[in-house]
Write a protein that holds these residues in place. Sequence first.
Motif, PDB file in Angstrom:
ATOM      1  N   MET A   1     -11.251  14.321  20.032  1.00 14.68           N
ATOM      2  CA  MET A   1     -12.208  15.391  20.374  1.00 14.68           C
ATOM      3  C   MET A   1     -11.677  16.177  21.566  1.00 14.68           C
ATOM      4  O   MET A   1     -11.663  15.684  22.685  1.00 14.68           O
ATOM      5  CB  MET A   1     -13.570  14.752  20.691  1.00 14.68           C
ATOM      6  CG  MET A   1     -14.617  15.704  21.218  1.00 14.68           C
ATOM      7  SD  MET A   1     -15.086  17.065  20.133  1.00 14.68           S
ATOM      8  CE  MET A   1     -15.918  16.215  18.796  1.00 14.68           C
ATOM      9  N   ARG A   2     -11.218  17.371  21.269  1.00 19.18           N
ATOM     10  CA  ARG A   2     -10.702  18.229  22.346  1.00 19.18           C
ATOM     11  C   ARG A   2     -11.127  19.649  21.992  1.00 19.18           C
ATOM     12  O   ARG A   2     -10.469  20.349  21.241  1.00 19.18           O
ATOM     13  CB  ARG A   2      -9.186  18.104  22.427  1.00 19.18           C
ATOM     14  CG  ARG A   2      -8.570  18.731  23.638  1.00 19.18           C
ATOM     15  CD  ARG A   2      -7.086  18.365  23.742  1.00 19.18           C
ATOM     16  NE  ARG A   2      -6.439  18.396  22.444  1.00 19.18           N
ATOM     17  CZ  ARG A   2      -6.029  17.321  21.758  1.00 19.18           C
ATOM     18  NH1 ARG A   2      -6.181  16.116  22.246  1.00 19.18           N
ATOM     19  NH2 ARG A   2      -5.475  17.464  20.569  1.00 19.18           N
ATOM     20  N   PHE A   3     -12.261  20.046  22.519  1.00 21.77           N
ATOM     21  CA  PHE A   3     -12.863  21.315  22.132  1.00 21.77           C
ATOM     22  C   PHE A   3     -12.511  22.366  23.180  1.00 21.77           C
ATOM     23  O   PHE A   3     -13.341  22.748  24.012  1.00 21.77           O
ATOM     24  CB  PHE A   3     -14.381  21.129  22.000  1.00 21.77           C
ATOM     25  CG  PHE A   3     -15.093  22.258  21.304  1.00 21.77           C
ATOM     26  CD1 PHE A   3     -14.406  23.302  20.711  1.00 21.77           C
ATOM     27  CD2 PHE A   3     -16.477  22.268  21.243  1.00 21.77           C
ATOM     28  CE1 PHE A   3     -15.073  24.336  20.069  1.00 21.77           C
ATOM     29  CE2 PHE A   3     -17.156  23.294  20.613  1.00 21.77           C
ATOM     30  CZ  PHE A   3     -16.456  24.327  20.024  1.00 21.77           C
ATOM     31  N   SER A   4     -11.253  22.788  23.166  1.00 22.56           N
ATOM     32  CA  SER A   4     -10.823  23.818  24.120  1.00 22.56           C
ATOM     33  C   SER A   4      -9.612  24.526  23.541  1.00 22.56           C
ATOM     34  O   SER A   4      -8.932  23.991  22.661  1.00 22.56           O
ATOM     35  CB  SER A   4     -10.483  23.187  25.471  1.00 22.56           C
ATOM     36  OG  SER A   4      -9.607  22.103  25.301  1.00 22.56           O
ATOM     37  N   PHE A   5      -9.357  25.701  24.041  1.00 27.95           N
ATOM     38  CA  PHE A   5      -8.185  26.453  23.599  1.00 27.95           C
ATOM     39  C   PHE A   5      -6.979  26.038  24.422  1.00 27.95           C
ATOM     40  O   PHE A   5      -7.109  25.496  25.520  1.00 27.95           O
ATOM     41  CB  PHE A   5      -8.447  27.955  23.744  1.00 27.95           C
ATOM     42  CG  PHE A   5      -9.475  28.475  22.772  1.00 27.95           C
ATOM     43  CD1 PHE A   5      -9.121  28.709  21.445  1.00 27.95           C
ATOM     44  CD2 PHE A   5     -10.790  28.686  23.159  1.00 27.95           C
ATOM     45  CE1 PHE A   5     -10.070  29.158  20.532  1.00 27.95           C
ATOM     46  CE2 PHE A   5     -11.737  29.138  22.254  1.00 27.95           C
ATOM     47  CZ  PHE A   5     -11.376  29.374  20.931  1.00 27.95           C
ATOM     48  N   THR A   6      -5.797  26.301  23.896  1.00 29.65           N
ATOM     49  CA  THR A   6      -4.578  25.977  24.643  1.00 29.65           C
ATOM     50  C   THR A   6      -4.293  27.077  25.665  1.00 29.65           C
ATOM     51  O   THR A   6      -4.816  28.186  25.558  1.00 29.65           O
ATOM     52  CB  THR A   6      -3.370  25.865  23.701  1.00 29.65           C
ATOM     53  OG1 THR A   6      -3.140  27.156  23.121  1.00 29.65           O
ATOM     54  CG2 THR A   6      -3.612  24.855  22.598  1.00 29.65           C
ATOM     55  N   GLU A   7      -3.453  26.754  26.628  1.00 31.09           N
ATOM     56  CA  GLU A   7      -3.059  27.766  27.629  1.00 31.09           C
ATOM     57  C   GLU A   7      -2.428  28.960  26.936  1.00 31.09           C
ATOM     58  O   GLU A   7      -2.621  30.103  27.348  1.00 31.09           O
ATOM     59  CB  GLU A   7      -2.057  27.157  28.616  1.00 31.09           C
ATOM     60  CG  GLU A   7      -2.715  26.266  29.645  1.00 31.09           C
ATOM     61  CD  GLU A   7      -1.695  25.634  30.575  1.00 31.09           C
ATOM     62  OE1 GLU A   7      -0.595  26.208  30.732  1.00 31.09           O
ATOM     63  OE2 GLU A   7      -2.005  24.566  31.127  1.00 31.09           O
ATOM     64  N   GLN A   8      -1.680  28.671  25.885  1.00 34.60           N
ATOM     65  CA  GLN A   8      -1.002  29.735  25.154  1.00 34.60           C
ATOM     66  C   GLN A   8      -2.023  30.678  24.488  1.00 34.60           C
ATOM     67  O   GLN A   8      -1.870  31.902  24.525  1.00 34.60           O
ATOM     68  CB  GLN A   8      -0.124  29.099  24.087  1.00 34.60           C
ATOM     69  CG  GLN A   8       1.078  29.913  23.731  1.00 34.60           C
ATOM     70  CD  GLN A   8       1.910  29.227  22.664  1.00 34.60           C
ATOM     71  OE1 GLN A   8       1.584  28.124  22.209  1.00 34.60           O
ATOM     72  NE2 GLN A   8       2.979  29.873  22.239  1.00 34.60           N
ATOM     73  N   ILE A  10      -5.073  31.188  25.441  1.00 33.57           N
ATOM     74  CA  ILE A  10      -5.766  31.949  26.492  1.00 33.57           C
ATOM     75  C   ILE A  10      -4.854  33.062  27.018  1.00 33.57           C
ATOM     76  O   ILE A  10      -5.299  34.188  27.258  1.00 33.57           O
ATOM     77  CB  ILE A  10      -6.185  31.004  27.647  1.00 33.57           C
ATOM     78  CG1 ILE A  10      -7.176  29.943  27.126  1.00 33.57           C
ATOM     79  CG2 ILE A  10      -6.776  31.783  28.809  1.00 33.57           C
ATOM     80  CD1 ILE A  10      -8.538  30.449  26.749  1.00 33.57           C
ATOM     81  N   THR A  68      -8.579  29.677  14.396  1.00 34.98           N
ATOM     82  CA  THR A  68      -8.763  29.212  15.770  1.00 34.98           C
ATOM     83  C   THR A  68      -8.043  30.152  16.744  1.00 34.98           C
ATOM     84  O   THR A  68      -8.515  30.400  17.848  1.00 34.98           O
ATOM     85  CB  THR A  68      -8.229  27.775  15.931  1.00 34.98           C
ATOM     86  OG1 THR A  68      -8.741  26.992  14.850  1.00 34.98           O
ATOM     87  CG2 THR A  68      -8.674  27.166  17.239  1.00 34.98           C
ATOM     88  N   PRO A 299     -19.539  28.428  21.598  1.00 29.99           N
ATOM     89  CA  PRO A 299     -18.968  27.218  20.985  1.00 29.99           C
ATOM     90  C   PRO A 299     -19.277  27.123  19.488  1.00 29.99           C
ATOM     91  O   PRO A 299     -18.477  26.570  18.731  1.00 29.99           O
ATOM     92  CB  PRO A 299     -19.654  26.069  21.740  1.00 29.99           C
ATOM     93  CG  PRO A 299     -20.175  26.671  22.994  1.00 29.99           C
ATOM     94  CD  PRO A 299     -20.465  28.104  22.698  1.00 29.99           C
ATOM     95  N   TYR A 302     -16.534  29.107  17.870  1.00 29.80           N
ATOM     96  CA  TYR A 302     -15.228  28.447  17.991  1.00 29.80           C
ATOM     97  C   TYR A 302     -15.146  27.216  17.070  1.00 29.80           C
ATOM     98  O   TYR A 302     -14.104  26.951  16.466  1.00 29.80           O
ATOM     99  CB  TYR A 302     -14.963  28.029  19.441  1.00 29.80           C
ATOM    100  CG  TYR A 302     -14.967  29.172  20.438  1.00 29.80           C
ATOM    101  CD1 TYR A 302     -14.739  30.489  20.025  1.00 29.80           C
ATOM    102  CD2 TYR A 302     -15.194  28.945  21.789  1.00 29.80           C
ATOM    103  CE1 TYR A 302     -14.744  31.540  20.938  1.00 29.80           C
ATOM    104  CE2 TYR A 302     -15.194  29.991  22.712  1.00 29.80           C
ATOM    105  CZ  TYR A 302     -14.984  31.279  22.281  1.00 29.80           C
ATOM    106  OH  TYR A 302     -14.988  32.306  23.182  1.00 29.80           O
ATOM    107  N   ALA A 303     -16.235  26.481  16.990  1.00 32.64           N
ATOM    108  CA  ALA A 303     -16.233  25.280  16.133  1.00 32.64           C
ATOM    109  C   ALA A 303     -16.094  25.686  14.669  1.00 32.64           C
ATOM    110  O   ALA A 303     -15.403  25.014  13.892  1.00 32.64           O
ATOM    111  CB  ALA A 303     -17.522  24.477  16.336  1.00 32.64           C
ATOM    112  N   TRP A 306     -12.441  26.441  13.967  1.00 33.45           N
ATOM    113  CA  TRP A 306     -11.647  25.211  13.830  1.00 33.45           C
ATOM    114  C   TRP A 306     -11.907  24.554  12.471  1.00 33.45           C
ATOM    115  O   TRP A 306     -10.980  24.110  11.795  1.00 33.45           O
ATOM    116  CB  TRP A 306     -11.975  24.236  14.971  1.00 33.45           C
ATOM    117  CG  TRP A 306     -11.229  22.946  14.828  1.00 33.45           C
ATOM    118  CD1 TRP A 306      -9.952  22.685  15.223  1.00 33.45           C
ATOM    119  CD2 TRP A 306     -11.716  21.763  14.182  1.00 33.45           C
ATOM    120  NE1 TRP A 306      -9.617  21.405  14.878  1.00 33.45           N
ATOM    121  CE2 TRP A 306     -10.670  20.814  14.236  1.00 33.45           C
ATOM    122  CE3 TRP A 306     -12.921  21.411  13.578  1.00 33.45           C
ATOM    123  CZ2 TRP A 306     -10.804  19.532  13.703  1.00 33.45           C
ATOM    124  CZ3 TRP A 306     -13.052  20.141  13.049  1.00 33.45           C
ATOM    125  CH2 TRP A 306     -12.006  19.215  13.117  1.00 33.45           C
TER     126      TRP A 306
END
Lengths: 389, 398
Positions: A1-8, A10, A68, A299, A302-303, A306
Amino acid sequence: MRFSFTEQQIAFRDSLRQLLDKQCTPTDLRAAYERPEARTTRWAALADLGVVGMTVPDAHGGLGLGMTDLVLVLEEAGRVGLPEPLMETTALAAPLLARALTPRSSALLTEIASGSLTAAVADHRAMPPPWADDAPGPSSRGGKAGGNQPVGPRGDPGGSPTGSLRCELVAGAQGADLYLLPTTFSGGRPELHALRAEAVSVLPVAALDPTRRLGTVGWDPTPSSLVAAGEEAHLALADLEVSAALATAAELLGLADRMIDLASSYARDRHQFGKPIGSFQAVKHLLAGAQVKLEFARPAVYAAAWSLDEERDPGSREHSSRRASLAKAYAADAATEAARVALQVHGAIGYTWECDLQLFLKRTWALAEAWGSATDHRRRLLTSLIEER
Amino acid sequence: MEEEEWEQPLDEAMDLKFTDAQQAFRAEVRAWLHAHVPPVGTLPSLDTQTGFEAHRAWEHTLAADRWSVVSWPEAYGGRGVGIIEWLIFEEEYWRAQAPLRVSQNGIFLLAPTMFTFGTDEQKNRFLPPMASGDEIWCQGWSEPDAGSDLAGIRSRAVRAPGDDGWLLTGQKTWASRGAYAEWCFGLFRTDPEAERHRGLTYFLVQMRSPGVSVRPIPQLDGETGFAELFFEDVFVPDAQVLGGVGQGWNVAMATAGSERGLSLRSPARYTEAAALLVDLYAATLARDPTLALPYADAVAQAWMDAEAYRLNTYWTASRVLAGGSVGAEASANKIHWSETDLAIHRTALALLGSSGERRDGNRWLDGYLFALAGPIYAGTNEIQRNVVAERLLGLPRG
């Protein structure tokens, strides 16, 4: 469970935001109101950045990314009210074409990635309003499922598109290069066709927001225009509905954010009774209510993105379909609330043509209803919940 | 006031699936609860003396197998699991319709504050009996003239003659579980010269101390869910100051963040109620479609509100795991969960129609009465809207 965007992801979003802040200002939008179908350097800049070809497979010059990645991009498009059909071209047309790769669809995908082709995609549920003389009704001509009406002699002074079939209320129709058009033949057998601009007849439809570029598209299916038929077309259209609901929801997030931002800024600057109006609780509570709705819509969108990437297997879109409905209903309600509140907070100035707010209000009202309203998506979701029991 | 920190995304791709270890944890929780949860409705209300003790006994059962505070370190009775596992535990807990947590003020509100501000001595003294249910806490914040305007607190503390502690005097009100709890955490004014939120100190007070008296307040449902607390020269040793003299406001705001943010109201409470609402709708639809159909939209919206809360919680939890924190978003959260709870129960009662007034076994009526308090406690929703407007949208203070 990792509900976040990557640095890339962003960082990509941020570089797109920089580009759009410069190249898609309210002044640019007003220019687009005058000539909605005009080609701009902005589309080429978006293609150069890789945005237009994001969902095009690598082999055809794209980035081969999924929803995503795209969802943050669409949010930015909404924030600036981007007048070009990014959603139709990148979120809808490219994935539809990539489903079944043929020499023809491969060529079209390459053109999309290069920025030389924009697409319009018809919603097969879209219908003309009941007062229009081509509206389906008890005594109507045809009334076929699928939103296609056979074109017949009409007394419409605006003229009529030519072709044996017609798709209604097609967004981005004015000035598109490629048209993805569904139809349903007798017996309920669906087909999806892709036609170049020269093979269709477009009757522009006046819309509140001219940059929606609405049109009625008249066309004739041919064996060479066929993209998918039968079960394959059925799945493609089901996919299209899910993707379109989600993509629209993502744009609505950006629009809501922009309108709350404009209204908050106005509430800080505008003084009455010797104070900024934003210091009054009556004003604060309107804006806070809209902000809370937006925070919870985000969210949800975003969900759904995904889930759509996760459930790649066509025909097993149970979660993503439900989540897309949640996303669209939530984002539509959040943006509609933000629009109403932002107009109220601006007062009379917000009701003028001069105030930039109107540009975002109109887009919001259109997108809130496009590809299924909030109520429609709640109905779909409840049906699925009851069936699952 | 806490600073907002924006997301520091991990450089791994988004993934909303649970890991194998998390799924194994879920299975373990589910199996334990299946074997231990008493049948639904067999415990009397925790807002009665007998119900309070019955719920304390349930806390003992949970604690005996280390299920009462799973996210705490093992040294204090927990299992040291992460925030995602805690959310999984909560999902299973609500799914199993296990008893309400009589120790919630302590384990969900005071404990996170104590982990941040407490000394080792305080953590060793207070956390284990909190985890076991041996000591149950109430919250002493509101006063007759300090509700939404919490900084208007007048209850005061002066140095005790022996200079080894403080003497507390004043009145607190709306203390949930106050009628039966062993301990109270609360804010008192230690610097009478200081204004508003300065000069306040956070105290841990034993309810059996000489000088404490309690007047239970019957709620509108007829039960004594909360109480007024009176303090008259109540001695509290220095060791029971949490977070330093004069630091009370900052310490209290940390508790408020927990109350409105992640820990007090986990989403499972609402997703489970929403699933039952869909069942109720389907049953009503089968029996009388003309009664059910007008509520289709409200049922779907209530389900969506609960699901959106769940998704937002995982979104926030992921941000916290990546080093971010929960700031004024906690206020948006509180508005959302309290309104979601109301929407679920209001819709259920609408579906029940005239049978909704029946009290026997009517979880929807009990739930509705409980939900009605939601927009009031933990800072009214009107105050939360001010916080959202001022701190998330940058609007000027009034």
